[in-house]
Write a protein that holds these residues in place. Structure first.
Motif, short mmCIF file in Angstrom:
data_model
loop_
_atom_site.label_atom_id
_atom_site.label_comp_id
_atom_site.label_asym_id
_atom_site.label_seq_id
_atom_site.Cartn_x
_atom_site.Cartn_y
_atom_site.Cartn_z
N GLY A 1 17.49 -15.17 -9.59
CA GLY A 1 17.95 -13.80 -9.42
C GLY A 1 16.88 -12.74 -9.35
O GLY A 1 17.18 -11.55 -9.40
N VAL A 2 15.60 -13.15 -9.21
CA VAL A 2 14.51 -12.18 -9.17
C VAL A 2 13.52 -12.55 -8.05
O VAL A 2 13.20 -13.73 -7.87
CB VAL A 2 13.74 -12.11 -10.51
N LEU A 3 13.04 -11.53 -7.33
CA LEU A 3 11.97 -11.72 -6.35
C LEU A 3 10.67 -11.29 -7.02
O LEU A 3 10.53 -10.15 -7.47
CB LEU A 3 12.22 -10.87 -5.11
N TYR A 4 9.71 -12.21 -7.09
CA TYR A 4 8.43 -11.95 -7.74
C TYR A 4 7.33 -11.80 -6.69
O TYR A 4 7.18 -12.65 -5.80
CB TYR A 4 8.05 -13.09 -8.69
N VAL A 5 6.58 -10.72 -6.83
CA VAL A 5 5.41 -10.52 -5.95
C VAL A 5 4.20 -10.20 -6.82
O VAL A 5 4.26 -9.28 -7.64
CB VAL A 5 5.65 -9.37 -4.94
N LYS A 6 3.13 -10.97 -6.66
CA LYS A 6 1.90 -10.70 -7.40
C LYS A 6 1.00 -9.82 -6.53
O LYS A 6 0.80 -10.08 -5.35
CB LYS A 6 1.19 -12.01 -7.73
N LEU A 7 0.49 -8.77 -7.15
CA LEU A 7 -0.34 -7.81 -6.44
C LEU A 7 -1.68 -7.66 -7.15
O LEU A 7 -1.75 -7.65 -8.38
CB LEU A 7 0.35 -6.43 -6.37
N GLU B 1 0.81 -1.22 0.00
CA GLU B 1 0.00 0.00 0.00
C GLU B 1 0.85 1.27 0.00
O GLU B 1 0.35 2.35 -0.30
CB GLU B 1 -0.94 0.01 1.21
N LYS B 2 2.15 1.12 0.32
CA LYS B 2 3.04 2.28 0.25
C LYS B 2 3.43 2.59 -1.20
O LYS B 2 3.96 3.65 -1.48
CB LYS B 2 4.30 2.04 1.09
N ILE B 3 3.19 1.62 -2.10
CA ILE B 3 3.39 1.87 -3.53
C ILE B 3 2.15 2.55 -4.08
O ILE B 3 2.19 3.65 -4.60
CB ILE B 3 3.66 0.55 -4.29
N VAL B 4 1.03 1.85 -3.96
CA VAL B 4 -0.28 2.39 -4.34
C VAL B 4 -1.27 1.89 -3.29
O VAL B 4 -1.28 0.71 -2.95
CB VAL B 4 -0.72 1.92 -5.75
N SER B 5 -2.11 2.77 -2.78
CA SER B 5 -2.96 2.46 -1.63
C SER B 5 -3.89 1.27 -1.84
O SER B 5 -4.25 0.59 -0.89
CB SER B 5 -3.78 3.69 -1.23
N PHE B 6 -4.29 1.01 -3.10
CA PHE B 6 -5.27 -0.05 -3.33
C PHE B 6 -4.63 -1.38 -3.74
O PHE B 6 -5.32 -2.31 -4.13
CB PHE B 6 -6.30 0.37 -4.40
N LEU B 7 -3.31 -1.51 -3.66
CA LEU B 7 -2.64 -2.76 -4.02
C LEU B 7 -2.56 -3.71 -2.82
O LEU B 7 -2.29 -3.29 -1.70
CB LEU B 7 -1.24 -2.49 -4.55
N ARG B 8 -2.75 -5.02 -3.09
CA ARG B 8 -2.67 -6.04 -2.06
C ARG B 8 -1.81 -7.20 -2.59
O ARG B 8 -2.02 -7.69 -3.69
CB ARG B 8 -4.06 -6.58 -1.71
#
Length: 359
Positions: free
Chosen positions: A349-355, A333-340
């Protein structure tokens, strides 16, 4: 997640007191017996602190329970008169004693007398209601105080049990340590090493560990802004956002936040994250995992599974204290308030996060 942290200097270590301490960490013989004794000594030291904390908390709770019980006793005594008065009023209504007043009002032969009787009736009924409301309020207050006293008493009993368990645990641990010292080839030297290491840990080691945790926590707090500002890390596909953080981007970010990380090499492997460096004689290895949590806010929370200090595993209580004190989580939410955040993984070599978008 696995982090191996090595300080930048082997000659100056931070301490709780003013100025640097230039003494090097104790030289630890490279054998399993000594390592086990040192780990047990660390555990004993931390359990002693836990016992001190529980004892202090127990004293506070004992005073709280005593105060609450006194308050409840005083309220019970004060409410008796109100209880009797309220009971009398309820009985009077049940027995129809107030019906006569109403009948007198209705049977008045003149408007003037009827109004006078009605005013009298309203005064009595209003006074009845005031007494009942006052009793109801005092009764609820008494119940609340009694419930608080009961909760505190239960918590106190649990603390006493925990305290006894810790005392039993440390007694057994100290017995093992004494046995290990006696069984060593040079008990006197072993005892001196354990004493030296304990003092080093309490005065320097723990402070050093916290220095790096504090730096990591501070850096993680600013990671969302970095993700937002760096092209290509965050992409959108329909109602889903994908965050792909490369290890070289993370390394660059950390160094920009704190020079402590300039000798670090963070790597995203299949299922874990590692960081390693080589400088000085102090080493810290952190192992943990991420979990997605929704309350109180959506976040990727980092949980510490294992901490190794100078090759020695720290006790569970220390790991838990570090996790409680330093937040290494990531908050979408510090990126965009409505993201979860809905999923996280690391590979190649990459960290993946699905939002996902949530309003």
């Amino acid at each position: 997640m696995i982090l191996t942290i090595l300080p930048l200097s082997s000659t100056a270590y931070l301490s709780a007191g003013p100025g640097p301490i230039t003494s090097s960490p104790p030289i630890i013989p490279d054998n399993d017996e000594t390592r086990k004794l040192l780990e047990q000594t660390l555990s004993s030291t931390e359990i002693e602190k836990e016992i001190g904390r529980i004892t202090a908390e127990q004293a506070v709770l004992e005073r709280k329970v005593e105060v609450l019980n006194k308050q409840a006793a005083a309220k019970q005594s004060a409410i008796l008169d109100q209880q009797q008065r309220a009971g009398a009023i309820v009985r009077s209504y049940y027995m129809g004693e107030r019906d006569g007043l109403l009948a007198a009002v209705l049977s008045a032969r003149s408007i003037g007398r009827m109004l006078a009787l009605y005013d009298y009736y309203e005064i009595i009924i209003g006074r009845d209601h005031d007494i009942l409301r006052q009793y109801e309020g005092e009764y609820k207050d008494l119940k609340s105080t009694l419930a608080a006293a009961e909760r505190s008493s239960k918590e106190l009993a649990e603390l006493k049990t925990a305290l006894e368990e810790q005392k039993t645990r440390i007694a057994a641990l100290n017995e093992e340590i004494e046995g290990g010292i006696s069984a060593s080839s040079d008990p006197e030297s072993m005892s001196a090493l354990l004493d030296e290491f304990t003092k080093y840990w309490e005065n320097i080691g723990l402070h050093e560990v916290k220095t790096y945790f504090k730096a990591l926590s501070s850096a993680m707090n600013h990671l969302p802004q970095f993700v937002q500002s760096r092209d290509g890390i965050l992409t959108r596909k329909g109602m889903t956002y994908n965050l792909a953080l490369k290890e070289e981007d993370l390394n660059e970010f950390l160094v920009s936040q704190n020079k402590l990380f300039q000798d670090f090499g963070f790597h995203f492997n299949n299922g874990n994250v590692t960081a390693s460096g080589s400088s000085g004689g102090l080493t810290l290895t952190l192992t943990g995992h991420y979990s997605i949590e929704s309350e109180p806010v959506n976040a990727l929370m980092f949980h510490i599974d294992n901490v190794v200090f100078n090759g020695l595993e720290l006790p569970e209580s220390t790991r838990q204290d570090l996790e409680d004190e330093f937040d290494l989580g990531f908050y979408p939410e510090k990126i965009v308030s409505f993201l979860r955040a809905t999923n996280v993984e690391s590979k190649e070599g990459v960290l993946y996060v699905k939002l996902s978008i949530s309003f």
